[in-house]
Write a protein that holds these residues in place. Structure first.
Motif, PDB file in Angstrom:
ATOM      1  N   LEU A 362      -2.607  -4.813   7.641  1.00 29.79           N
ATOM      2  CA  LEU A 362      -2.694  -4.602   6.496  1.00 29.79           C
ATOM      3  C   LEU A 362      -1.994  -5.961   6.127  1.00 29.79           C
ATOM      4  O   LEU A 362      -1.538  -5.475   4.538  1.00 29.79           O
ATOM      5  N   HIS A 363      -1.764  -6.872   7.320  1.00 25.55           N
ATOM      6  CA  HIS A 363      -0.334  -7.762   6.350  1.00 25.55           C
ATOM      7  C   HIS A 363      -0.364  -8.632   5.151  1.00 25.55           C
ATOM      8  O   HIS A 363      -0.242  -9.298   4.473  1.00 25.55           O
ATOM      9  N   ASN A 364      -2.251  -8.912   5.138  1.00 22.51           N
ATOM     10  CA  ASN A 364      -2.654  -9.490   4.142  1.00 22.51           C
ATOM     11  C   ASN A 364      -2.853  -8.625   2.521  1.00 22.51           C
ATOM     12  O   ASN A 364      -4.218  -8.645   1.255  1.00 22.51           O
ATOM     13  N   THR A 365      -2.552  -7.428   2.752  1.00 26.27           N
ATOM     14  CA  THR A 365      -2.617  -6.963   1.548  1.00 26.27           C
ATOM     15  C   THR A 365      -1.295  -6.362   0.772  1.00 26.27           C
ATOM     16  O   THR A 365      -0.188  -6.425   1.846  1.00 26.27           O
ATOM     17  N   SER A 366      -1.005  -6.801  -1.002  1.00 28.22           N
ATOM     18  CA  SER A 366       0.481  -6.281  -1.173  1.00 28.22           C
ATOM     19  C   SER A 366       0.501  -4.211  -1.345  1.00 28.22           C
ATOM     20  O   SER A 366      -0.455  -4.057  -1.436  1.00 28.22           O
ATOM     21  N   GLN A 367       1.693  -4.216  -0.944  1.00 36.90           N
ATOM     22  CA  GLN A 367       1.943  -2.344  -1.210  1.00 36.90           C
ATOM     23  C   GLN A 367       2.219  -2.094  -2.690  1.00 36.90           C
ATOM     24  O   GLN A 367       1.946  -1.360  -2.840  1.00 36.90           O
ATOM     25  N   VAL A 368       2.176  -3.284  -3.484  1.00 33.74           N
ATOM     26  CA  VAL A 368       1.928  -3.041  -4.997  1.00 33.74           C
ATOM     27  C   VAL A 368       1.039  -2.686  -6.280  1.00 33.74           C
ATOM     28  O   VAL A 368       0.004  -3.685  -5.755  1.00 33.74           O
TER      29      VAL A 368
END
Lengths: 421, 259
Positions: A362-368
């Protein structure tokens, strides 16, 4: 008085369905000896022997019971497809899986199949198209075409006039209309020249909404995309659907259902089972009729790859579908066809303020959560500059490579994305 | 056809001194694919007791009861809580402190038994092979029952907690079972023998591998009544990819093998 004459409509039905095997058979090589089963050395000879038995079933008189050979081919190759990463899986096993689907579908069409059987056969073909590799001159596509025509001919009058959801859904927070500030609005341009687009937006990696560039699409004119039209063209086709609010949630999963079922349960009605989204699916490879209704944007010729390298995805779902803030490794033209979508964009320069997930997956996805950010956990998020817009039908949004984007549908929506390099 | 002789050697290409001459009756179109074994030394501190091999992963049990896993982890079968692969044996930290006595590996799942007879499972659960609630299974059961895909039933039954991948070991508690003695994993099913001589199976059952008389799959451990109803005491079980072999003894005398 009772009569033993069958009512005319079901006589018609019987006649129609009896043709099915004849039409299916005509798609296969005339003789068993013309039906090759050639595979690389990774495919166990024992399995090829099983495939030969399944093939034989298509050429000899139908046996009363269903034999297991097609299922064995499917099960064995399906397990191979689940080994390794998708990229690694030998094309040979995907071919084997497709043959398994062909044998399964063929077997279902023997004799005098009911419409339910024919629908199962279409599903088997779709599994082969979704997970297998093309075989025998794309026979699975041709088989679907034949079976669809048979189904259409005997289908009772459709009572589908519905464009509006039948069940009144309670208003959720996620249905709120966003307020777009002028200062943060994505620029709009009406049919810019290729050169202008390249110099002002592509080279500078600036998002822009292109207007008027899809007016000629049949999806807007001759074959206007409506629920009824989509049902007619692809209602019986099996498609992958994402279930659950967003792909970062624990309860997110994927399922395979027909487009009709997807429309009935996730687009028009709700069973309380959560949001369903036909997302990131190459529907236009699976349903060539729909590919005829769209056009690859001319601006894609400014890219390096060939037209075949362009990935075209369908995004079809009810109001309230959310794609969490993420970035993609290619340029994107997001064409809005039905309904409106809210889009928020962040430059890749802001990445550190967007708190991407650490994991490789998921490194291309923001946690926000863009529309409800946790200011305590993600303090720098609020200071990151952004652009946003509401996409209308006919708009095409240019999302430059690696540009972070968050998308929420404001209506029942159908978008088409073009990933190019 | 007459038996042909195959010469199987290790280490060198010819049958020379290290070779072993074996007479094997080859069936027509049969073949033997022989590749020399690859030798890989384990780290010196690992005192290996037993090794279990899955389709894409391996489990090693060491003398102090620690389990090490390596290989592909895309289905959580390594038990480290991730989906990434491990190139070197990595200790299963989640089970530290609980000495294990046996390990088993299936297609994409793993199992082990503690010295105290508890069963732990992890990895893929798409057919209920972990004995945990499986979403895919609920859909298939509905489909079989109604004869065709009944969409509304499927959507209703999608409620509840389902586990498709269990990336950390989970203790599997089977009602009325206090001790597990043996466990074996097939491609997508699992079989276990209890201290009282009962055989339990769960997971994929399409080819009858659960031994329940049908071809249903199950995400709950079920006792195989074939043995208990005949007074047969199951002592061992081993699973092939899509089949199961049990070793049972009728009280008190001779042994038989059942498949």
């Amino acid at each position: 008085t009772k009569s033993d004459v069958t009512p005319p409509s079901s006589r018609f039905l019987k006649w129609r369905m009896a043709d099915v095997w004849r039409d299916v058979r005509s798609l296969l090589p005339a003789a068993e000896s013309d039906f090759p089963l050639e595979f690389g050395e990774d495919v166990d000879p024992g399995l090829v022997a099983v495939m030969a038995r399944a093939r034989r079933r298509l050429y000899v008189a139908a046996s009363p019971s269903r034999d297991p050979w097609a299922r064995v081919v499917l099960d064995f190759s399906w397990e191979k497809l689940n080994a390794g990463t998708w990229r690694d899986v030998g094309a040979e096993w995907r071919r084997v899986y497709a043959y398994g689907c062909l044998f399964e579908a063929g077997g279902l069409c023997r004799g005098d199949p009911t419409p339910a059987r024919v629908r199962e056969a279409i599903r088997a073909c779709d599994m082969g198209l979704l997970m297998g590799a093309p075989i025998m001159g794309d026979v699975l596509h041709r088989l679907v075409g034949v079976l669809r025509k048979k189904l259409d001919a005997c289908r009772p009058e459709q009572a589908h006039h519905t464009e509006e959801p039948r069940v009144k859904r309670p208003k959720k927070d996620s249905d709120r209309m966003p307020v777009i500030s002028e200062a943060k609005s994505v620029r709009r341009m009406r049919c810019p020249s290729l050169e202008r687009f390249r110099s002002e937006f592509l080279d500078t990696r600036e998002p822009v909404i292109l207007e008027g560039t899809t007016d000629h699409w049949p999806a807007f004119k001759d074959h206007e995309w409506s629920i009824d039209y989509l049902r007619t063209v692809a209602g019986c086709r099996t498609v992958p659907v994402e279930v659950g609010s967003r792909y970062t949630d624990e309860d997110w999963s994927q399922t395979l259902i027909t487009l009709n079922d997807f429309i009935d349960h996730y687009v028009l009605g709700e069973d309380g089972t959560g949001t369903g989204y036909l997302a990131q699916h190459q529907l236009f490879d699976q349903v060539p009729e729909l590919k005829e209704d769209i056009r690859i944007p001319d601006y894609c010729c400014l890219g390096e790859g060939a037209e075949d390298d362009i990935t075209i995805n369908a995004w079809f779902g009810p109001v309230g579908t959310v794609s969490p803030l993420h970035q993609d490794p290619q340029q994107n033209f997001l064409a809005q066809v039905v309904g409106r979508k809210f889009v928020r964009l962040y430059s890749p320069e802001e990445s550190k303020n967007l708190y991407p997930h650490q994991s490789e997956l998921l490194h291309n996805t923001s946690q926000v959560d863009v529309e409800d950010p946790d200011a305590e956990r993600f303090p720098d998020f609020l200071k990151a500059p952004y652009q946003e817009c509401v996409l209308q039908p006919g708009d095409v949004l240019f999302i430059p490579v690696k540009h972070w984007h968050y998308i929420r549908s404001l209506d029942l929506s159908f978008s088409v994305s073009f990933w190019w390099s | 056809s007459s038996p042909q002789t195959i010469c199987i050697g290790f280490g060198s290409g010819d049958c020379g001194g290290q070779g072993l001459s074996v007479s094997l009756p080859l069936v027509s179109e049969g073949y033997v694919a022989s590749k020399p074994p690859l030798f890989r030394s384990l780290a010196p501190h690992l005192r290996a007791v037993s090794l279990a091999l899955g389709t894409e992963h391996a489990l090693l049990l060491t003398a102090d009861g620690t389990i090490y896993t390596w290989g592909r982890g895309s289905h959580g079968q390594l038990g480290h809580g991730l989906l990434s692969p491990e190139e070197e044996p990595r200790a299963l930290e989640a089970l530290w402190g609980v000495p294990m006595s046996s390990v088993a590996a299936g297609g994409w799942h793993s199992a082990c038994i503690s010295a105290g007879g508890d069963l732990y499972v992890w990895g893929w659960n798409e057919s209920g092979q972990l004995g945990l609630p499986s979403r895919g299974l609920k859909k298939d059961l509905t489909r079989a029952a109604t004869g065709e895909l009944n969409a509304s039933k499927i959507f209703q039954s999608s409620h509840g907690v389902f586990i498709s991948i269990q990336a950390f070991p989970a203790l599997l508690d089977i009602p009325q079972v206090s001790e597990i003695c043996k466990v074996s994993c097939g491609s997508r099913h699992t079989a276990a023998v209890t201290g009282t001589g009962d055989l339990y199976t769960w997971g994929w059952g399409e080819y009858g591998q659960l031994g329940q008389g049908g071809t249903c799959s199950s995400d709950q451990a079920e006792r195989v009544d074939f043995f208990s109803s005949r007074g047969l005491h199951v002592e061992d079980v081993t699973c092939g990819q899509w089949n199961t072999f049990a070793f049972a003894r009728p009280e008190p005398s001779c042994k038989r093998i059942y498949t």
